[in-house]
Write a protein that holds these residues in place. Structure first.
Motif, PDB file in Angstrom:
ATOM      1  N   GLU A 181      -2.947   3.580  -1.259  1.00 38.16           N
ATOM      2  CA  GLU A 181      -3.456   2.980  -2.494  1.00 38.16           C
ATOM      3  C   GLU A 181      -2.894   1.570  -2.649  1.00 38.16           C
ATOM      4  O   GLU A 181      -1.684   1.361  -2.511  1.00 38.16           O
ATOM      5  N   ARG A 182      -3.752   0.624  -2.933  1.00 33.81           N
ATOM      6  CA  ARG A 182      -3.328  -0.769  -3.104  1.00 33.81           C
ATOM      7  C   ARG A 182      -2.303  -0.883  -4.223  1.00 33.81           C
ATOM      8  O   ARG A 182      -2.451  -0.292  -5.277  1.00 33.81           O
TER       9      ARG A 182
ATOM     10  N   PHE B 195       0.869  -1.179   0.000  1.00 36.49           N
ATOM     11  CA  PHE B 195       0.000   0.000   0.000  1.00 36.49           C
ATOM     12  C   PHE B 195       0.902   1.224   0.000  1.00 36.49           C
ATOM     13  O   PHE B 195       1.721   1.393   0.904  1.00 36.49           O
TER      14      PHE B 195
ATOM     15  N   SER C 174     -12.193   1.793   3.681  1.00 37.16           N
ATOM     16  CA  SER C 174     -11.606   1.433   2.393  1.00 37.16           C
ATOM     17  C   SER C 174     -12.597   1.643   1.255  1.00 37.16           C
ATOM     18  O   SER C 174     -13.807   1.461   1.408  1.00 37.16           O
ATOM     19  N   TRP C 175     -12.046   2.039   0.115  1.00 33.10           N
ATOM     20  CA  TRP C 175     -12.789   2.356  -1.113  1.00 33.10           C
ATOM     21  C   TRP C 175     -12.512   1.256  -2.126  1.00 33.10           C
ATOM     22  O   TRP C 175     -11.357   0.990  -2.458  1.00 33.10           O
ATOM     23  N   ASP C 176     -13.554   0.601  -2.629  1.00 33.52           N
ATOM     24  CA  ASP C 176     -13.396  -0.440  -3.653  1.00 33.52           C
ATOM     25  C   ASP C 176     -14.548  -0.320  -4.653  1.00 33.52           C
ATOM     26  O   ASP C 176     -15.376  -1.206  -4.782  1.00 33.52           O
TER      27      ASP C 176
ATOM     28  N   THR D 142      -3.470  -7.423   2.968  1.00 30.58           N
ATOM     29  CA  THR D 142      -3.900  -6.223   3.681  1.00 30.58           C
ATOM     30  C   THR D 142      -3.625  -6.372   5.176  1.00 30.58           C
ATOM     31  O   THR D 142      -3.137  -5.435   5.827  1.00 30.58           O
TER      32      THR D 142
ATOM     33  N   TRP E 127     -12.470  -1.525  10.915  1.00 32.54           N
ATOM     34  CA  TRP E 127     -12.194  -1.348   9.489  1.00 32.54           C
ATOM     35  C   TRP E 127     -13.539  -1.495   8.771  1.00 32.54           C
ATOM     36  O   TRP E 127     -14.179  -2.541   8.839  1.00 32.54           O
TER      37      TRP E 127
ATOM     38  N   VAL F 296     -15.465  -1.601   5.189  1.00 32.92           N
ATOM     39  CA  VAL F 296     -15.242  -1.837   3.761  1.00 32.92           C
ATOM     40  C   VAL F 296     -16.394  -1.249   2.972  1.00 32.92           C
ATOM     41  O   VAL F 296     -17.556  -1.622   3.152  1.00 32.92           O
TER      42      VAL F 296
ATOM     43  N   PHE G 281      -8.095   3.829   2.736  1.00 28.05           N
ATOM     44  CA  PHE G 281      -7.420   2.873   1.860  1.00 28.05           C
ATOM     45  C   PHE G 281      -8.190   2.799   0.544  1.00 28.05           C
ATOM     46  O   PHE G 281      -9.423   2.739   0.541  1.00 28.05           O
ATOM     47  N   SER G 282      -7.453   2.797  -0.553  1.00 23.76           N
ATOM     48  CA  SER G 282      -8.066   2.723  -1.877  1.00 23.76           C
ATOM     49  C   SER G 282      -7.690   1.412  -2.548  1.00 23.76           C
ATOM     50  O   SER G 282      -6.510   1.065  -2.628  1.00 23.76           O
ATOM     51  N   PHE G 283      -8.692   0.688  -3.024  1.00 30.52           N
ATOM     52  CA  PHE G 283      -8.471  -0.567  -3.736  1.00 30.52           C
ATOM     53  C   PHE G 283      -8.818  -0.364  -5.218  1.00 30.52           C
ATOM     54  O   PHE G 283      -9.927  -0.671  -5.648  1.00 30.52           O
TER      55      PHE G 283
END
Length: 736
Positions: A352-353, A158, A298-300, A429, A228, A230, A329-331
């Motif tokens: 960022e992943r 990351f 986290s953003w996915d 992760t 966390w 998601v 966190f960005s996925f």
């Protein structure tokens, strides 16, 4: 003294003083008889030591019984200060991942904090937790685990613009460690009323809390958790798999033990929803959906947002407004670097992943030179056809593994990850968090610490902190210092409000002056969508429901509202009828109980009821969402999205509701439409490209987007559908 305690699935609500424990020890001794030499052969001091041993024996016996019901082991080391009274506050249900909480209250009136665990033991627990996680790595990835989970590689999975993000992440971890390990005296009216408070000093313990600032007390006056959350689309939600196979569950499974060993309940809650974009609905409803307490968000949404910089910027701005200001966190957001650079300047942290290439270490299972039978579960049938993930034979055939739990699971498509890819994402992760957790523990020893944690002058650039430096330690002073740094970072965000629009606007609404207000103003959101923490907590329906947490964000929540095909009888003569909260069993409830938990429920305005209404905020929302900004009166509605555009014939659009659809013909008698606190909405401003979400507008004066609030500060919104064969479906209402 060390006590290895296993968590229990049962809830204990007893409080035992040392006298109580001594009584139990005497009863045990009387039952079992003498265990050694006669007391007359011992000194008085030795007898006291024997009673102390009996006390510990009783506690260990109780813990052994508890161990029958729980896998996770919690090590709690109690420092026995003279004059202290040890109280077992509570043992929370193990399903929630909580630990046995032992609070030691000093009898002296001098300000002090009671150390539950030494730094050396804290370090040992962290190392032991990593070793247990390494055992999982070997089971999953065999000979490849050492390469994949090498520390240097893990810390690169990351990336962030500078070291500032990682230091802020470690600061967040240190705060949680300290919250779980440091106890202090503070005002406790309940304890005083029950007679369980300290007998020395002032009755409310104020003498012991003079060195604690009010904001720190408020921030720490809770059982320690690390959450966390998601956010994402159908792939993140785990569609096609069992819900427990989604990567949120893997993160929770991986990190729960090491956090529990430090007295912290760790949750990784999956709030992802199929076919959902971030903005405007999810971004404006963050607190309702993800809950008021989030440490990492986290953003996915790459598959639905299309890697749109404006939408991602809106996400960042709204996340910074969240009361807990989570680490982001960005996925899969390819433009995250530029956005995260600004995020760091605004006092936030973003990652960022970056682990796409790491999969190359694994062999192709269809390679004839590879003995696939020797491969471990995470590697076998993972890559085929020259490195492609879960495609081709045999990988595609083994992508989903659900038949042992469900007769049928839908959405097993090419664009949804299989269980091996979810496990891979979750394990990598988790490894990143563990490495940062270990570094955070080391920094509590003062290793490489400076006035700003471990951030160097070059990393800081123009940033600086005013808080007076405190040496790292397990202490209340250091905890206060970390909170002070966090508050300074929060102030940076609000100070930089003038330059929030760092990307070009994506749609026509964003050119309006209200754009900054949408980005930077907390407001009210009521959503029918699931999963939603506000719905789980009974806030939407005000039923004060209590749910039990299970795993990965799943709870034992029971459906609220009504089946859309079996609504209560219409009340056309009652203008105060509340809008329905409804769901469709056939479309989204008739699934395996082990599959997904995301459903597009709806607020439902039925033509047969004529005028219906709702008021925002309700009493529960006022209590649940603390310190909401005073809204300007922008009212936004998002119509319900039907999967694959399968809209029913009775579906009435927002445009129809305000009379903007040209070919719409009203066949109802009397008035109809949308009215907010007496003002009719007769126009709209679109908030998205799909024209699904709108801000209501009226023609009274120049400020047409702003509706007046009632004397009680609330907004009464009335609805009536314009045609007798129609119904109005909407998923969320927002007041900003």
């Amino acid at each position: 003294m060390n006590m290895n305690m296993q968590q229990s699935t049962h809830t204990m609500n007893t409080e035992l003083s040392m006298d109580d424990l001594e009584t139990h020890s005497l009863m045990r001794a009387e039952r079992d008889g003498p265990m050694d030499m006669a007391p007359t052969q011992r000194s008085i001091r030795s007898i006291a030591q024997r009673w102390r041993a009996f006390q510990i024996l009783v506690l260990l016996s109780a813990c052994a019984a508890l161990s029958l019901f729980k896998e996770d082991i919690l090590n709690i080391i109690i420092r026995e200060d003279q004059g202290q009274t040890i109280k077992i506050v509570d043992a929370i249900d193990a399903v929630g991942g909580t630990t046995l909480n032992l609070t030691a209250k000093p009898a002296s009136s001098s300000p002090s904090s009671s150390l539950l665990i030494s730094l050396d033991d804290l370090r040992s627990l962290a190392v032991e937790g990593k070793q247990k996680f390494q055992t999982l790595q070997v089971v999953d990835y065999g000979e490849y685990a050492e390469t994949v989970f090498d520390k240097e590689a893990v810390l690169g999975y990351f990336r962030s613009p500078t070291a500032i993000s990682r230091e802020r992440l470690k600061r967040s971890l240190k705060i949680k460690i300290l919250q779980s390990q440091v106890q202090w005296r503070k005002d406790d009216d309940n304890a005083d009323e029950s007679g369980s408070g300290s007998s020395s000093g002032s009755g409310n313990g104020s003498e012991d809390s003079t060195d604690i600032d009010d904001e720190t007390v408020e921030e720490n006056d809770k059982r320690t958790t690390f959450v966390w959350a998601v956010g994402g689309h159908s792939a993140a939600a785990g569609h096609g798999n069992l819900f427990k196979q989604a990567y949120a569950n893997i993160i929770e499974e991986s990190l729960k033990p090491i956090f529990a060993s430090m007295g912290i309940r760790f949750y990784a809650k999956n709030y992802a929803m199929g076919g959902t974009k971030t903005s405007p609905e999810v971004s404006l409803c963050m607190e309702s959906i993800f809950g008021p307490e989030v440490d990492i968000l986290s953003w996915d949404y790459a598959m639905t947002d299309g890697r749109s910089p404006p939408l991602y910027n809106m996400w960042l701005q709204r996340a910074n407004l969240h009361p807990s200001r989570p680490i982001l966190f960005s996925f899969g957001q390819r433009y995250a670097d530029s956005a995260h650079q600004r995020l760091e300047a605004d006092g936030g942290a973003g990652f960022e992943r970056n682990f796409l290439d790491v999969r190359k270490v694994f062999p192709d299972s269809d390679d004839l030179t590879v003995n696939a039978t020797t491969l471990t579960p995470g590697v076998k049938d993972y890559l085929c056809n020259k490195g492609h993930i879960e495609t081709g034979e045999p990988c595609g055939d083994e992508k989903f593994h659900t038949s042992h739990m469900c007769k049928k699971v839908g959405y097993q498509t090419s664009w949804h990850n299989g269980w091996k890819d979810h496990m891979f994402i979750g394990r990598l992760t988790s490894a990143f968090i563990i490495e940062n957790l270990l570094e955070a523990v080391e920094e509590l020893f003062g290793t490489n610490a400076n006035d700003n944690g471990n951030i160097t002058a070059s990393d800081l650039g123009d940033l600086s902190y005013e808080a007076e430096f405190v040496e790292p330690s397990i202490s209340l002073d250091y905890l206060n210092y970390l909170h002070a740094l966090k508050r300074e970072d929060q102030a940076r965000f609000h100070e930089n409000a003038e330059e929030t629009n760092i990307f070009e606007p994506e749609n026509k609404f964003l050119k309006y002056p209200e754009f900054n207000h949408f980005q930077r103003s907390r407001g009210w959101c009521r959503t029918a969508l699931l999963p939603s923490q506000a719905r789980y907590d009974g806030v939407v329906t005000e039923n004060n429901s209590t749910v039990t947490y299970l795993h990965g964000g799943r709870t034992d929540y029971k459906d609220e509202g009504e089946t859309i095909t079996k609504l209560s009888d219409p009340e056309p003569e009652n203008d105060e009828t509340q809008i329905h909260l409804a769901y469709n069993i056939k479309l989204n409830r008739n699934i395996c109980e082990h599959a997904e938990i995301d459903f597009k429920d709806t607020f439902f305005v039925r033509a047969a009821d004529k005028w219906m209404q709702t008021t925002v905020p309700n009493d529960s929302e006022l209590a649940y969402f603390d310190k909401i900004d005073d809204p300007k009166g922008i009212i936004a509605l998002c119509s319900l999205v039907m999967d694959w555009n399968r809209y029913p014939k009775d579906y009435v659009t927002i445009e129809e509701m305000v009379g903007l659809k040209e070919d719409a013909i009203s066949d109802v008698e009397g008035d109809w439409g949308i009215i907010v606190n007496g003002k009719r909405a007769n126009n709209l401003t679109s908030l998205d490209k799909e024209n699904r979400c709108y801000a209501l507008k009226h023609n009274f004066g120049e400020e047409g987007h702003y509706f007046p609030k009632a004397d009680n500060g609330r907004y009464k919104v009335q609805f009536r559908v314009p045609r007798n064969d129609g119904n109005f479906y909407f998923s969320s209402i927002m007041v900003l």
